[in-house]
Design a protein around this motif. Structure first.
Motif, PDB file in Angstrom:
ATOM      1  N   LYS A   1       9.091  -7.340   4.308  1.00 37.55           N
ATOM      2  CA  LYS A   1       9.514  -7.412   5.696  1.00 37.55           C
ATOM      3  C   LYS A   1      10.387  -8.622   5.965  1.00 37.55           C
ATOM      4  O   LYS A   1       9.848  -9.973   5.371  1.00 37.55           O
ATOM      5  CB  LYS A   1       8.332  -7.618   6.654  1.00 37.55           C
TER       6      LYS A   1
ATOM      7  N   ASN B   1       4.648  -1.592  10.153  1.00 33.83           N
ATOM      8  CA  ASN B   1       5.563  -2.327  11.206  1.00 33.83           C
ATOM      9  C   ASN B   1       6.819  -2.706  11.004  1.00 33.83           C
ATOM     10  O   ASN B   1       7.239  -3.821  11.023  1.00 33.83           O
ATOM     11  CB  ASN B   1       4.646  -3.539  11.616  1.00 33.83           C
TER      12      ASN B   1
ATOM     13  N   GLU C   1       6.498   3.076  10.123  1.00 31.90           N
ATOM     14  CA  GLU C   1       5.594   2.765  11.342  1.00 31.90           C
ATOM     15  C   GLU C   1       4.461   2.193  11.229  1.00 31.90           C
ATOM     16  O   GLU C   1       3.946   1.034  11.822  1.00 31.90           O
ATOM     17  CB  GLU C   1       5.115   4.038  12.020  1.00 31.90           C
ATOM     18  N   LYS C   2       3.615   2.433  10.230  1.00 28.80           N
ATOM     19  CA  LYS C   2       2.344   1.899   9.698  1.00 28.80           C
ATOM     20  C   LYS C   2       2.577   0.710   9.165  1.00 28.80           C
ATOM     21  O   LYS C   2       1.694  -0.304   9.510  1.00 28.80           O
ATOM     22  CB  LYS C   2       1.554   2.738   8.768  1.00 28.80           C
TER      23      LYS C   2
END
Length: 203
Positions: free
Chosen positions: A118, A178, A175-176
């Protein structure tokens, strides 16, 4: 009938050229010397250069060299290219850049891993904490300078697939995990990197 057909072709061409995505379902994007780099990308000309269909980027440990597309990536897309890290240890594909947030998909020689993470990138700062970000998934891979690697990235139905040389791969749910689900494309290096045979297409 012929006039209608010509008008339809012209309208299609206009829609494609005005599209706000980097590729369309009808046309894959390829980086070539015939298409000026400045037209589709934001970058520092001292850091990125296109010559003979090879994109070369230069950065440093304290200031990463970044190039960012002006257009959005499609919702579902596939990216293919060859990459050679000729100097230093990090090459990163920045996916779904949305403001300062993005998905990190990268090759990291120090840890000898390919990684999904991320990311955050602040264009106006090289401060620690305002670039890079945490690792979410990683897999060991022997990585060297002056060696070409084949990279394939696919995002389909919010599922990310990241493969190197069709052997080592990572996969995750945006999605899971984030992760950013829309945005632009970028490349990042902390040394010198060469990219060729870049193709981006909608799927």
């Amino acid at each position: 009938m012929r006039i209608k057909y010509i008008a339809l072709l012209l309208l299609s061409a206009i829609l494609i050229s005005c599209s706000n995505t980097i590729s369309t379902t009808k046309k894959a994007y390829k980086i070539t010397q015939t298409a000026p780099l400045k037209k589709g990308w934001n970058f520092n000309t001292k850091e990125w250069l296109l010559k003979k269909d090879t994109l070369t980027g230069n950065g440093g440990p304290m200031h990463w060299g970044v190039i960012e597309s002006k257009k959005q990536l499609p919702k579902n897309y596939e990216i293919d290219f060859k990459v050679n890290m000729t100097k230093e240890s990090l090459f990163e594909v920045m996916l779904n850049i949305d403001k300062e947030n993005y998905i990190r998909t990268y090759l990291y020689q120090i840890d000898q891993n390919i990684v999904i993470g991320k990311g955050v990138y602040n264009k106006n700062s090289d401060e620690y904490g305002k670039r890079g970000g945490p690792t979410l998934f990683k897999k060991p891979m022997k990585l060297e300078n002056n060696k070409w690697y084949l990279v394939k990235i696919r995002v389909s139905n919010n599922q990310l697939y990241f493969a190197v040389d069709n052997v080592i791969f990572l996969e995750c749910s945006l999605e899971k995990s984030n992760l950013s689900q829309k945005g632009k494309l970028g490349f990042l290096t902390n040394g010198e990197v060469k990219i060729t045979d870049l193709t981006i297409k909608s799927i």
